[in-house]
Design a protein around this motif. Structure first.
Motif, mmCIF file in Angstrom:
data_model
loop_
_atom_site.group_PDB
_atom_site.id
_atom_site.type_symbol
_atom_site.label_atom_id
_atom_site.label_comp_id
_atom_site.label_asym_id
_atom_site.label_seq_id
_atom_site.Cartn_x
_atom_site.Cartn_y
_atom_site.Cartn_z
ATOM 1 N N ALA A 221 -48.085 -35.414 -110.547
ATOM 2 C CA ALA A 221 -46.776 -35.167 -109.944
ATOM 3 C C ALA A 221 -46.258 -33.792 -110.347
ATOM 4 O O ALA A 221 -45.597 -33.102 -109.550
ATOM 5 N N GLY A 222 -46.562 -33.364 -111.565
ATOM 6 C CA GLY A 222 -46.123 -32.052 -112.034
ATOM 7 C C GLY A 222 -46.780 -30.898 -111.317
ATOM 8 O O GLY A 222 -46.290 -29.758 -111.380
ATOM 9 N N LEU A 223 -47.884 -31.157 -110.624
ATOM 10 C CA LEU A 223 -48.543 -30.125 -109.817
ATOM 11 C C LEU A 223 -47.924 -30.002 -108.428
ATOM 12 O O LEU A 223 -48.407 -29.232 -107.597
ATOM 13 N N HIS A 224 -46.863 -30.768 -108.178
ATOM 14 C CA HIS A 224 -46.143 -30.755 -106.901
ATOM 15 C C HIS A 224 -46.981 -31.322 -105.762
ATOM 16 O O HIS A 224 -46.745 -30.984 -104.594
ATOM 17 N N LEU A 225 -47.944 -32.175 -106.093
ATOM 18 C CA LEU A 225 -48.619 -32.932 -105.051
ATOM 19 C C LEU A 225 -47.636 -33.931 -104.455
ATOM 20 O O LEU A 225 -46.709 -34.387 -105.131
ATOM 21 N N ASN A 226 -47.863 -34.289 -103.198
ATOM 22 C CA ASN A 226 -47.161 -35.467 -102.678
ATOM 23 C C ASN A 226 -48.131 -36.585 -102.328
ATOM 24 O O ASN A 226 -47.713 -37.701 -102.021
ATOM 25 N N THR A 227 -49.447 -36.304 -102.394
ATOM 26 C CA THR A 227 -50.454 -37.293 -102.015
ATOM 27 C C THR A 227 -51.684 -37.131 -102.905
ATOM 28 O O THR A 227 -52.126 -36.006 -103.147
ATOM 29 N N PHE B 60 -52.869 -30.561 -91.040
ATOM 30 C CA PHE B 60 -51.672 -31.256 -91.520
ATOM 31 C C PHE B 60 -51.727 -31.512 -93.018
ATOM 32 O O PHE B 60 -50.799 -32.092 -93.583
ATOM 33 N N GLY B 61 -52.811 -31.032 -93.679
ATOM 34 C CA GLY B 61 -52.883 -31.230 -95.110
ATOM 35 C C GLY B 61 -54.066 -30.517 -95.728
ATOM 36 O O GLY B 61 -54.966 -30.027 -95.033
ATOM 37 N N TYR B 62 -54.048 -30.505 -97.044
ATOM 38 C CA TYR B 62 -55.051 -29.774 -97.825
ATOM 39 C C TYR B 62 -55.202 -30.490 -99.154
ATOM 40 O O TYR B 62 -54.217 -30.982 -99.730
ATOM 41 N N GLY C 264 -41.978 -42.419 -89.976
ATOM 42 C CA GLY C 264 -41.401 -42.015 -88.702
ATOM 43 C C GLY C 264 -41.254 -40.525 -88.500
ATOM 44 O O GLY C 264 -40.721 -40.096 -87.468
ATOM 45 N N ALA C 265 -41.724 -39.697 -89.446
ATOM 46 C CA ALA C 265 -41.562 -38.244 -89.336
ATOM 47 C C ALA C 265 -42.862 -37.553 -89.724
ATOM 48 O O ALA C 265 -43.671 -38.097 -90.485
ATOM 49 N N PRO C 266 -43.094 -36.335 -89.233
ATOM 50 C CA PRO C 266 -44.314 -35.611 -89.612
ATOM 51 C C PRO C 266 -44.388 -35.382 -91.117
ATOM 52 O O PRO C 266 -43.366 -35.171 -91.785
ATOM 53 N N TRP C 267 -45.600 -35.391 -91.647
ATOM 54 C CA TRP C 267 -45.859 -35.298 -93.081
ATOM 55 C C TRP C 267 -46.816 -34.140 -93.340
ATOM 56 O O TRP C 267 -47.868 -34.039 -92.712
ATOM 57 N N LEU C 268 -46.438 -33.252 -94.247
ATOM 58 C CA LEU C 268 -47.328 -32.191 -94.696
ATOM 59 C C LEU C 268 -48.003 -32.677 -95.965
ATOM 60 O O LEU C 268 -47.366 -32.801 -97.013
ATOM 61 N N LEU C 269 -49.296 -32.946 -95.859
ATOM 62 C CA LEU C 269 -50.024 -33.573 -96.960
ATOM 63 C C LEU C 269 -50.457 -32.491 -97.958
ATOM 64 O O LEU C 269 -51.350 -31.692 -97.678
ATOM 65 N N LEU C 270 -49.818 -32.478 -99.112
ATOM 66 C CA LEU C 270 -50.145 -31.570 -100.205
ATOM 67 C C LEU C 270 -50.873 -32.402 -101.251
ATOM 68 O O LEU C 270 -50.250 -33.100 -102.055
ATOM 69 N N GLY C 271 -52.186 -32.360 -101.196
ATOM 70 C CA GLY C 271 -52.954 -33.362 -101.914
ATOM 71 C C GLY C 271 -53.894 -32.827 -102.970
ATOM 72 O O GLY C 271 -54.037 -31.625 -103.191
ATOM 73 N N TYR D 122 -47.919 -25.234 -103.856
ATOM 74 C CA TYR D 122 -47.471 -26.513 -103.309
ATOM 75 C C TYR D 122 -45.942 -26.642 -103.362
ATOM 76 O O TYR D 122 -45.325 -27.175 -102.431
ATOM 77 N N ALA D 123 -45.335 -26.181 -104.442
ATOM 78 C CA ALA D 123 -43.874 -26.229 -104.520
ATOM 79 C C ALA D 123 -43.256 -25.395 -103.404
ATOM 80 O O ALA D 123 -42.269 -25.799 -102.772
ATOM 81 N N MET D 124 -43.824 -24.230 -103.156
ATOM 82 C CA MET D 124 -43.343 -23.363 -102.080
ATOM 83 C C MET D 124 -43.517 -24.037 -100.717
ATOM 84 O O MET D 124 -42.598 -24.065 -99.882
ATOM 85 N N LEU D 125 -44.699 -24.621 -100.476
ATOM 86 C CA LEU D 125 -44.959 -25.280 -99.201
ATOM 87 C C LEU D 125 -44.077 -26.510 -99.004
ATOM 88 O O LEU D 125 -43.646 -26.806 -97.884
#
Length: 517
Positions: A67-73, A348-350, A38-45, A370-373
Motif C-alpha cells: 500500500a505504501g508503494l501507492h498501488l491500488n491493485t 487501463f493498467g500496468y 460502476g466507474a472506469p478504473w486505472l489499475l496501478l498494480g 503511481y502517486a502521480m498517476l
C-alpha cells in the motif's frame, strides 16, 4: 455430482449477492476500460512473486508495504493444488484470508489462476492429478517421452481444471461481496516447450484432422493451411479451446473479466525451443479469439528492452488491455513504461513483477509515479481512447540501442515536440530509458504534462505564426483536483522557451499557451 454441486452453489451465490451487486456491481470490461464500482478504473498494480501467496503468514508484513508503494491493485496467484488437495474437496481459507488482508489496506486484487499450466509446465496441479498419468495424460515429445505438462488434447485434464476453477469462482461470488477481486488471469504463460507440438496419441489424432471451421484454411490439413507455422497454429487452437472450457465454466459461476498472458519471444527465436510456442501472441490472436471467446483480452509479459515495440503490437489488436508483468518491479525503466503504456497506448493498467520483493527504497521511482498517476486518474480515464491523451518515452531496441530522436505529438491545433534528453544535465549523467511523460489536453491551449526527463516545445499545426507560453505552473493533482504550486515562467522554463520535466524527480506541470505573429 461435483458439476451439479458447483452449479447449485453458483445459483445460490447469485441469489445471495443480488442485493449487494446492486450497490457494488460486478467489475466488467466496457469498451477499452475496466469498470469497477460502476466507474472506469486505472489499475496501478504489482504482481507478487509466484510463491508468496501460498502463505498468509508470509504475506502478512508485506501488505502495508505494498500500500505504501501507492498501488491500488495486487496480482495474486491462486494455485489449483492448494484449493483442491483432494479431488472434490475444496479449501478456500487461504484465498479468503489473502483477500481480507488486501481489503484491510484498501487494495483490490487480480487473481492469477495457476491451474493446468504455469510458465508452460504443470507444476501447480494437485498431487492426485500428477500421479494419475493414465487419467490425466501428459504432453509428449517426438521421441515419445512424456514431459511434466498436461496435454491440452485430453478432455479429462480440461474437465478437472474447469471444475476446480468453477468452484473458485462460485466461492468468490458468495464471499467477495466487496468486489475485492477485479479480474482473473486464466492459467499462466501457456505454451509448448521444448518442441512446438505435442506428440501424444491424442495430439497425433487431432493433427490428422483438418483445420476446424471458423479458422483460416478450414478444411485443409494444418500443414497445408499454415506452412512453417502449422505446429504453432495447431497448438494455439488446442490451448485456446482448452482455456475456453476452463474460463467458460468459471464465468457461468461468476462473470468477472478474464484474460490470458503470454511469454514473449526474442527476435528470430524458434517456437518451442526458443520460447513457449502457441501462447496468446499477437500473431496468434485470431486463433485465440476464435477458440476462447470467454477470454476478454490477451496480455503480454514484457521482460525485454523493446517495450515500445511489444506494447504497440498488443495495443494494435484493438481490445482492452493491460500489462500484468512488466519486468521486475525495481527496473529503472518501470515508471517510464507505465506512463507510455497508459498515456500513449490506452492501457487501463500496468503491473511489474515481484512487487513484494522490493527492498526499501529500491522501487526506482515507481511509488512516486503511481502517486502521480493516482492523482491524475480522473483526467486520464475521461480521455482514454481519444486524442486528448498522449505519452512519450524513448524506444529501446532488443539489443539495448535507444532511439533519442525528438517525438512530435499533435493535439488539437498544437504540435508538442518532446526532447528525451535533458538540456541542462550532462548526457553522460542521464539514463534516457527512464525518461517519460504523459500529456493531457484540458482545453484548446491548456495542457497538463507530467513525468520526468522530457522537455517540450510548442508550435502551431497550421505553421503560421508562433505558439507562446502564457504560464507554466508546477503543482499536483489530488483525485483530479488541481493544487497549484510554483509559477515557472523564469529559469525553469528558460524564460518561456520550453516546459522542462527534470530527470531526477517526477513533476506535474500545467501549461497555458497563446498564439502570436
Amino acid at each position: 455430482m461435483i458439476r451439479t454441486l458447483i452449479a447449485l452453489v453458483a445459483f445460490i451465490s447469485m441469489a445471495i449477492t443480488g442485493a449487494a451487486a446492486a450497490d457494488r456491481p460486478i467489475p466488467r470490461i466496457e469498451g477499452r476500460q475496466l469498470i469497477v464500482d460502476g466507474a472506469p478504473w486505472l489499475l496501478l498494480g504489482g504482481e507478487l512473486a509466484n510463491s508468496s501467496a501460498s502463505s498468509r503468514a508470509y504475506m502478512a508484513p508485506r501488505w502495508e508495504r505494498l500500500a505504501g508503494l501507492h498501488l491500488n491493485t495486487v496480482l495474486v496467484p491462486v494455485s489449483w493444488e492448494l484449493i483442491e488437495p483432494e479431488e472434490g474437496r475444496f479449501d478456500f481459507a487461504l484465498v479468503d484470508g489473502l483477500l481480507e488482508d488486501a481489503r484491510a489496506q484498501h487494495l483490490r486484487v487480480v487473481l492469477l489462476w495457476f491451474g493446468s499450466w504455469k510458465n508452460s509446465m504443470s507444476s501447480y496441479v494437485p498431487d492426485w492429478v500428477k500421479r494419475d498419468t493414465a487419467r490425466f495424460p501428459r504432453a509428449r515429445l517426438t521421441d515419445g517421452r512424456a514431459i511434466e505438462m498436461l496435454s491440452p488434447f485430453a478432455p479429462a485434464n480440461a474437465d478437472a481444471d474447469a471444475r476446480a476453477f468453477a468452484a473458485l469462482m462460485a466461492h468468490l461470488a458468495i464471499s467477495d461481496t466487496a468486489r475485492t477481486v477485479l479480474m482473473i488471469q486464466v492459467e499462466n504463460e501457456i505454451g509448448m516447450i521444448p518442441e512446438p507440438r505435442d506428440r501424444s496419441p491424442l495430439a497425433r489424432a487431432a493433427w490428422a484432422k483438418p483445420v476446424p471451421a471458423g479458422l483460416p484454411g478450414a478444411g485443409k490439413s494444418w500443414a497445408e493451411a499454415y506452412g512453417n507455422g502449422a505446429d504453432e497454429a495447431f497448438m494455439a487452437n488446442a490451448y485456446a479451446r482448452y482455456t475456453e472450457r476452463v474460463a467458460a465454466a468459471g464465468k457461468r459461476a461468476y462473470p468477472l473479466p478474464m484474460y490470458v498472458n503470454a511469454a514473449l519471444p526474442r527476435p528470430n527465436a524458434a517456437p518451442g525451443s526458443g520460447y513457449p510456442a502457441a501462447g496468446p501472441l499477437p500473431k496468434l490472436a485470431a486463433i485465440w479469439r476464435k477458440g476462447a471467446p470467454s477470454i476478454d483480452f490477451i496480455a503480454p509479459d514484457i521482460y525485454f528492452p523493446n517495450f515500445v515495440e511489444w506494447t504497440h503490437a498488443y495495443a494494435a489488436l484493438g481490445a482492452p488491455w493491460f500489462i500484468p508483468e512488466a519486468n521486475r518491479a525495481g527496473a529503472a525503466e518501470a515508471p517510464a513504461n507505465a506512463l507510455y503504456a497508459i498515456g500513449a497506448l490506452g492501457a487501463f493498467g500496468y503491473s511489474p513483477f515481484s512487487i513484494d520483493d522490493l527492498a526499501p527504497g529500491g522501487d526506482a521511482g515507481l511509488a512516486d509515479c503511481y502517486a502521480m498517476l493516482a492523482g491524475l486518474a480522473p483526467l486520464i480515464l475521461e480521455r482514454q481512447g481519444g486524442d486528448r491523451l498522449a505519452g512519450v518515452r524513448a524506444p529501446v531496441a532488443f539489443d539495448g540501442t535507444t532511439d533519442l530522436a525528438d517525438q512530435v505529438l499533435t493535439m488539437g491545433a498544437t504540435h508538442l515536440t518532446a526532447r528525451l534528453i535533458d538540456p541542462w544535465v550532462p548526457r553522460a549523467q542521464q539514463h534516457p530509458e527512464t525518461h517519460g511523460a504523459i500529456v493531457i489536453q484540458l482545453a484548446a491551449d491548456d495542457f497538463v504534462i507530467a513525468g520526468r526527463g522530457v522537455t517540450f516545445t510548442f508550435a502551431p499545426v497550421a505553421g503560421k505564426g508562433a505558439t507562446g507560453i502564457l504560464a507554466i505552473d508546477e503543482g499536483r493533482y489530488d483525485n483530479g483536483r488541481w493544487h497549484p504550486g510554483r509559477r515557472l515562467n523564469g529559469d525553469q522554463s528558460h524564460q518561456g522557451r520550453h516546459l522542462r520535466l527534470p530527470p531526477n524527480r517526477f513533476s506535474v506541470q500545467r501549461v497555458r499557451l497563446y498564439r502570436y505573429d
